[in-house]
Design a protein around this motif. Sequence first.
Motif, mmCIF file in Angstrom:
data_model
loop_
_atom_site.group_PDB
_atom_site.id
_atom_site.type_symbol
_atom_site.label_atom_id
_atom_site.label_comp_id
_atom_site.label_asym_id
_atom_site.label_seq_id
_atom_site.Cartn_x
_atom_site.Cartn_y
_atom_site.Cartn_z
ATOM 1 N N GLN A 15 64.440 85.697 75.574
ATOM 2 C CA GLN A 15 64.223 87.017 74.988
ATOM 3 C C GLN A 15 65.010 87.167 73.689
ATOM 4 O O GLN A 15 64.523 87.739 72.715
ATOM 5 C CB GLN A 15 64.622 88.098 76.001
ATOM 6 C CG GLN A 15 64.254 89.503 75.590
ATOM 7 C CD GLN A 15 62.754 89.741 75.581
ATOM 8 O OE1 GLN A 15 61.983 88.938 76.096
ATOM 9 N NE2 GLN A 15 62.332 90.835 74.984
ATOM 10 N N MET A 55 63.211 85.478 70.969
ATOM 11 C CA MET A 55 62.049 86.272 70.565
ATOM 12 C C MET A 55 62.481 87.362 69.587
ATOM 13 O O MET A 55 61.848 87.558 68.547
ATOM 14 C CB MET A 55 61.446 86.890 71.828
ATOM 15 C CG MET A 55 59.958 87.036 71.822
ATOM 16 S SD MET A 55 59.449 88.419 70.886
ATOM 17 C CE MET A 55 60.078 89.665 71.947
ATOM 18 N N VAL A 60 58.140 81.972 70.512
ATOM 19 C CA VAL A 60 58.356 81.674 71.931
ATOM 20 C C VAL A 60 57.013 81.652 72.656
ATOM 21 O O VAL A 60 56.033 82.233 72.189
ATOM 22 C CB VAL A 60 59.296 82.693 72.610
ATOM 23 C CG1 VAL A 60 60.715 82.548 72.108
ATOM 24 C CG2 VAL A 60 58.810 84.107 72.399
ATOM 25 N N VAL A 84 55.895 86.292 76.202
ATOM 26 C CA VAL A 84 56.256 87.623 75.741
ATOM 27 C C VAL A 84 56.370 88.524 76.960
ATOM 28 O O VAL A 84 55.676 88.345 77.948
ATOM 29 C CB VAL A 84 55.177 88.126 74.756
ATOM 30 C CG1 VAL A 84 55.190 89.627 74.641
ATOM 31 C CG2 VAL A 84 55.357 87.483 73.392
ATOM 32 N N LEU A 85 57.277 89.489 76.887
ATOM 33 C CA LEU A 85 57.601 90.298 78.048
ATOM 34 C C LEU A 85 57.142 91.749 77.907
ATOM 35 O O LEU A 85 57.350 92.371 76.877
ATOM 36 C CB LEU A 85 59.125 90.251 78.218
ATOM 37 C CG LEU A 85 59.767 91.140 79.258
ATOM 38 C CD1 LEU A 85 59.296 90.744 80.640
ATOM 39 C CD2 LEU A 85 61.274 91.023 79.152
#
Lengths: 111, 583
Positions: free
Chosen positions: B349, B352, B358, B361-362
């Motif tokens: 994270q 990112m 990356v 993705v969250l």
Amino acid sequence: MSTAYEVLNVATTANDAEIKQAYLRLVKDNPPDRNQEKFQLIHDAYSAIKDHKSRVSYALFRLPEVNFDTLMEQLLQTEHTLNLSAEFINQLLQASIDDTTLLNATATSKK
Amino acid sequence: MKDIIIGIDLGTTNSEVSVVEQGKVTIIKEGDKKMLPSFVGIDDAGQVIVGETARNQYLVYPERTIKSIKRLMGQDTQVVLADQAYTPQEISAIILTRLKGIAEQYLGQAVSKAVITVPAYFSDAQRQATREAGEIAGLEVMRMINEPTAAALAYGTEQAEAKQVLVYDLGGGTFDVSVVNMQDGVVEVLSSHGDNHLGGDDFDQQIIEYLIEHIQETHNVDVRQHSKAMARLTRAAEEAKFLLSDQPYAQINEEYLLEHDGAAVHLSLELSRIAYEDMIEDYINATIDATHIALKGAKLTASDIDEVILVGGSTRTPCIRERLLNEFGFEPHSEVDPDLCVAMGAAIQAAMISGQEVDTVLVDVTPYTYGTSAIGVLDGQPYPFMFVPIIHKNSVLPNRKTEAFLTSYDNQDTVEIIIYQGEDPDALNNVKIGEFLVEGLLEVPRGNVITLTLGLDLNGILNVSAVEKETGLEKSITIKNALSQFEGESLDTAKQRITSLFGQMDPRIIEEEPSTVSDTPEITAARELITKAEGLFEKISAEDKEDMVDLIETMTGCIEAQDIEGLDKSSAQLTDIIYYLES
């Protein structure tokens, strides 16, 4: 103002899976950490049309102009036998009115 | 040079720091250790110690060692460490400062930004406290992400096809469960639930209680009165717990635990895995109940789940795996080290946010419902504190919702807005997290429209604003940690205080510490022997103590000089003395 379909860049006839995929692709390119507003726009659009029920509700109440052709198309897409009884229409309306029961609430007061 | 953002898993029992380099996640080691025990202490010389050394010191000097500080985060309390009072934020900041130092040494440059993980079920106050700890440690907290989500990120990079995954995260002090959809490079959290005060520490506590009871029965002594004996019991309980993950029985031996009526109290007993599992059954049941709540929140059933991921050291308990196998019908996964995957996710994270490419993705959700109270109807009766949810549990982050409210009587010039966190229809049963007044409203008949907007940011921190629609009169607040002792300048004071603690440290000592981790077996054994000897100090004659202190000094000298031969000789002498004293 763009419609939810325009935000997600999908056809108004798109199904659940297509809409979900379009949403995820956009999220991948616009993660919430990089641009919160853009993400929220994308997510709101997705929430508005992610399934059949929400698409009908969106067509009825949220599309800039009610397009009855689109609306009929949405309605006719259901997998169940279409039953256009008063009861059914009522249920459709109810579905989107549910969330507003809180309107009855009034603010707490203090002297 | 581009700013590096590090990832930190600030755990109850252990903490880790990590970074993404050339697309690869590295857990930064100190010596050969990836985990830093979350222990903080003050040593004989009055210097602050963190990690393994503090953990070892806990046995001898529990009164100047702090463990499991995470359990107190967000509470209005202080802990005493060597006669000084510290807030939980300050103690956590000491751990963070150390992690920052480990990262700086590895990277060869200063670090000032971090992504820190928090339990998904951490409340607003606990999140605020974590951010404050970061600030005190000189770290700008770029983002706080939820631990189960971070773990999913660590797994996510390996996934190709769409999957519904349940993350079961049982750590030292907290339990979280999240249901996650992994698809097209997006980790999308569907729901989260948990318990802020349930973890491996509670399992230890069950064993400790059992040992205390046993000693009470066999020796008629209340061990609770003896802090050192308690510290040893705590360590013994933890060790027994670890053993029971692999073996059906654990032998617990603590010789010379304490002295009672002139006689030594030795502890020797066997604990079976079955008896242990009995002790912790209620806790495991609670986690399974929470798992069902999370599934329900995601509108899924157990059969919809494709994979279960285990996170946290406590998931090594065999009966947890069995229970999950029963619930889901397949073996849970633990390929990515349950102790490290959260830190790995934090680094991903962080990468990112710093703009690196990356794979995953969250998208996360809030585990809590936030709302206000209003005059309404509860159980068919008019009720002044009806809870009106505004942002619902499992809503995606960031989030912003507005509701309209009406004044309830004519010429009402003030509205008090109280914000609650919780699920109960009666607002008073939920957690009050903030309140403010909107004053100077128009003198109009009742029904004046006030709009209330709640905004949750990506860190799960809440912003509230209220507007009188007619005039645009606005009042807004960020929900500050209501219990925080830190307001503005005092955070700087705390920062100086913690920095100066580290300032007292001899840089030579910092340099030397990593070498202790490459100990030979002889040195490790010698260190254990020294700890054991120090444990006896209180119960022996001044003469014996003097002899032992001399030997310990010789041994310490040998260790520093890596003189194994000399060490063997003095170790043997010390062993003899201990044997003589204990027999």
